[in-house]
Design a protein around this motif. Sequence first.
Motif, PDB file in Angstrom:
ATOM      1  N   ASP A  22     -47.853 -65.915  11.568  1.00 46.95           N
ATOM      2  CA  ASP A  22     -46.808 -65.262  10.797  1.00 46.95           C
ATOM      3  C   ASP A  22     -47.427 -64.092  10.025  1.00 46.95           C
ATOM      4  OD1 ASP A  22     -48.035 -66.238   8.446  1.00 46.95           O
ATOM      5  OD2 ASP A  22     -46.802 -68.043   8.460  1.00 46.95           O
ATOM      6  N   ALA A  23     -46.589 -63.330   9.333  1.00 45.03           N
ATOM      7  CA  ALA A  23     -47.051 -62.104   8.676  1.00 45.03           C
ATOM      8  C   ALA A  23     -48.139 -62.381   7.645  1.00 45.03           C
ATOM      9  CB  ALA A  23     -45.868 -61.394   8.023  1.00 45.03           C
ATOM     10  N   VAL A  24     -47.982 -63.472   6.905  1.00 42.44           N
ATOM     11  CA  VAL A  24     -48.962 -63.801   5.865  1.00 42.44           C
ATOM     12  C   VAL A  24     -50.307 -64.136   6.477  1.00 42.44           C
ATOM     13  CG1 VAL A  24     -49.559 -65.443   4.054  1.00 42.44           C
ATOM     14  CG2 VAL A  24     -47.231 -64.552   4.200  1.00 42.44           C
ATOM     15  N   MET A  25     -50.316 -65.013   7.475  1.00 44.59           N
ATOM     16  CA  MET A  25     -51.564 -65.425   8.089  1.00 44.59           C
ATOM     17  C   MET A  25     -52.236 -64.273   8.833  1.00 44.59           C
ATOM     18  SD  MET A  25     -51.921 -68.382   6.984  1.00 44.59           S
ATOM     19  CE  MET A  25     -53.424 -68.759   7.894  1.00 44.59           C
ATOM     20  N   GLU A  26     -51.439 -63.406   9.438  1.00 50.36           N
ATOM     21  CA  GLU A  26     -52.011 -62.257  10.130  1.00 50.36           C
ATOM     22  C   GLU A  26     -52.691 -61.315   9.132  1.00 50.36           C
ATOM     23  OE1 GLU A  26     -53.084 -59.493  13.076  1.00 50.36           O
ATOM     24  OE2 GLU A  26     -52.584 -61.635  13.125  1.00 50.36           O
ATOM     25  N   PHE A  27     -52.050 -61.111   7.964  1.00 49.21           N
ATOM     26  CA  PHE A  27     -52.647 -60.241   6.953  1.00 49.21           C
ATOM     27  C   PHE A  27     -53.935 -60.855   6.421  1.00 49.21           C
ATOM     28  CE2 PHE A  27     -53.047 -57.916   2.965  1.00 49.21           C
ATOM     29  CZ  PHE A  27     -52.661 -56.642   3.338  1.00 49.21           C
ATOM     30  N   LEU A  28     -53.920 -62.170   6.200  1.00 47.43           N
ATOM     31  CA  LEU A  28     -55.126 -62.854   5.739  1.00 47.43           C
ATOM     32  C   LEU A  28     -56.234 -62.761   6.785  1.00 47.43           C
ATOM     33  CD1 LEU A  28     -53.656 -66.058   4.053  1.00 47.43           C
ATOM     34  CD2 LEU A  28     -54.919 -64.212   2.929  1.00 47.43           C
ATOM     35  N   ARG A  29     -55.866 -62.858   8.044  1.00 45.77           N
ATOM     36  CA  ARG A  29     -56.861 -62.750   9.116  1.00 45.77           C
ATOM     37  C   ARG A  29     -57.534 -61.380   9.088  1.00 45.77           C
ATOM     38  NH1 ARG A  29     -57.481 -60.870  14.261  1.00 45.77           N
ATOM     39  NH2 ARG A  29     -55.462 -59.813  14.206  1.00 45.77           N
ATOM     40  N   LEU A  30     -56.740 -60.330   8.861  1.00 45.41           N
ATOM     41  CA  LEU A  30     -57.294 -58.982   8.807  1.00 45.41           C
ATOM     42  C   LEU A  30     -58.173 -58.794   7.564  1.00 45.41           C
ATOM     43  CD1 LEU A  30     -54.175 -56.930   9.962  1.00 45.41           C
ATOM     44  CD2 LEU A  30     -56.229 -57.467  11.292  1.00 45.41           C
ATOM     45  N   LEU A  31     -57.732 -59.355   6.435  1.00 50.17           N
ATOM     46  CA  LEU A  31     -58.557 -59.279   5.226  1.00 50.17           C
ATOM     47  C   LEU A  31     -59.890 -59.974   5.437  1.00 50.17           C
ATOM     48  CD1 LEU A  31     -56.016 -59.918   2.322  1.00 50.17           C
ATOM     49  CD2 LEU A  31     -57.124 -57.771   2.917  1.00 50.17           C
ATOM     50  N   TRP A  32     -59.842 -61.101   6.111  1.00 51.89           N
ATOM     51  CA  TRP A  32     -61.075 -61.843   6.411  1.00 51.89           C
ATOM     52  C   TRP A  32     -62.001 -60.999   7.277  1.00 51.89           C
ATOM     53  CZ3 TRP A  32     -63.542 -66.276   5.099  1.00 51.89           C
ATOM     54  CH2 TRP A  32     -64.560 -66.725   5.943  1.00 51.89           C
ATOM     55  N   ALA A  33     -61.441 -60.325   8.270  1.00 51.12           N
ATOM     56  CA  ALA A  33     -62.248 -59.484   9.156  1.00 51.12           C
ATOM     57  C   ALA A  33     -62.902 -58.346   8.377  1.00 51.12           C
ATOM     58  CB  ALA A  33     -61.378 -58.922  10.284  1.00 51.12           C
ATOM     59  N   VAL A  34     -62.149 -57.733   7.454  1.00 47.65           N
ATOM     60  CA  VAL A  34     -62.708 -56.651   6.641  1.00 47.65           C
ATOM     61  C   VAL A  34     -63.815 -57.185   5.739  1.00 47.65           C
ATOM     62  CG1 VAL A  34     -62.210 -55.017   4.775  1.00 47.65           C
ATOM     63  CG2 VAL A  34     -60.624 -55.239   6.697  1.00 47.65           C
ATOM     64  N   ASP A  35     -63.573 -58.335   5.116  1.00 46.94           N
ATOM     65  CA  ASP A  35     -64.566 -58.923   4.227  1.00 46.94           C
ATOM     66  C   ASP A  35     -65.856 -59.229   4.979  1.00 46.94           C
ATOM     67  OD1 ASP A  35     -65.288 -60.213   1.591  1.00 46.94           O
ATOM     68  OD2 ASP A  35     -65.497 -61.936   2.923  1.00 46.94           O
ATOM     69  N   GLN A  36     -65.734 -59.811   6.155  1.00 45.39           N
ATOM     70  CA  GLN A  36     -66.916 -60.126   6.952  1.00 45.39           C
ATOM     71  C   GLN A  36     -67.636 -58.856   7.384  1.00 45.39           C
ATOM     72  OE1 GLN A  36     -68.084 -63.394   7.399  1.00 45.39           O
ATOM     73  NE2 GLN A  36     -66.496 -63.566   5.832  1.00 45.39           N
ATOM     74  N   GLY A  37     -66.876 -57.824   7.720  1.00 48.35           N
ATOM     75  CA  GLY A  37     -67.487 -56.558   8.094  1.00 48.35           C
ATOM     76  C   GLY A  37     -68.236 -55.917   6.937  1.00 48.35           C
ATOM     77  N   LEU A  38     -67.679 -56.011   5.732  1.00 45.06           N
ATOM     78  CA  LEU A  38     -68.338 -55.462   4.550  1.00 45.06           C
ATOM     79  C   LEU A  38     -69.648 -56.189   4.277  1.00 45.06           C
ATOM     80  CD1 LEU A  38     -65.243 -55.008   2.215  1.00 45.06           C
ATOM     81  CD2 LEU A  38     -66.727 -53.180   3.051  1.00 45.06           C
ATOM     82  N   ARG A  39     -69.615 -57.489   4.381  1.00 41.94           N
ATOM     83  CA  ARG A  39     -70.829 -58.276   4.141  1.00 41.94           C
ATOM     84  C   ARG A  39     -71.903 -57.958   5.179  1.00 41.94           C
ATOM     85  NH1 ARG A  39     -70.080 -62.557   0.534  1.00 41.94           N
ATOM     86  NH2 ARG A  39     -67.924 -62.781  -0.155  1.00 41.94           N
ATOM     87  N   SER A  40     -71.490 -57.874   6.424  1.00 46.05           N
ATOM     88  CA  SER A  40     -72.431 -57.581   7.495  1.00 46.05           C
ATOM     89  C   SER A  40     -73.035 -56.185   7.328  1.00 46.05           C
ATOM     90  CB  SER A  40     -71.723 -57.693   8.847  1.00 46.05           C
ATOM     91  OG  SER A  40     -72.589 -57.333   9.908  1.00 46.05           O
TER      92      SER A  40
END
Length: 206
Positions: A22-40
């Motif tokens: 759903d829209a909420v989980m998809e947005f959270l998934r993208l935020l997670w991807a950005v966060d992981q990319g920033l850390r990496s």
Amino acid sequence: MKEMGEAVTPSAANENAAPRLDAVMEFLRLLWAVDQGLRSTSKFMETTMGLTGPQRLVVRLVGQYPGITAGGLAEILHVHPSTLTGVMKRLQKRGLVERKSDPLDARKALLFLTAAGSAVNVPSEGTVEAAVQRAISRVPRARLEGAQEVLLVLAEELGVGNSPLSFDGQGEGAAPPGADTAGVVTAGLPPALGLAGTRPGTEPAP
């Protein structure tokens, strides 16, 4: 009918089909991807440049605003000044940032880049800001402004700025008991790049 114990192999369609969120989980998934990319990327920067993402962000800001105070820097980043203590100590130890007394008020310390700090204060590939620059160049201005608005609203909904961060009163710039520290927020900066939520005297996670 399959015999007992016979392995059941998922169909190729099920293996390859993207999960429907759903829209909420998809947005959270993208935020997670950005966060992981920033850390990496921050870890890559530390290996190749000797600076983590948060450290380089502070260097770039001091370079852009020479003579800024720790309080002014914290205001830009929307964090409490004591949150920056660990980062500043590391940058000073490495000889990238120096403090000078304010000639108009000896109680204040002004921040400047050293010659070594100025040498690294240049656009560089492999950094977080280089990735951000490439990303925003691919997005129309109207959509970029919309994305910034969403991040700001999300920060507000998460309670950032509505309640003070918890500090133990130690470290430079720590708020006195009872002080109003509301507003020390990341205000749209991704958690890994923003500096909010860390304890005074410690450096935020890259």
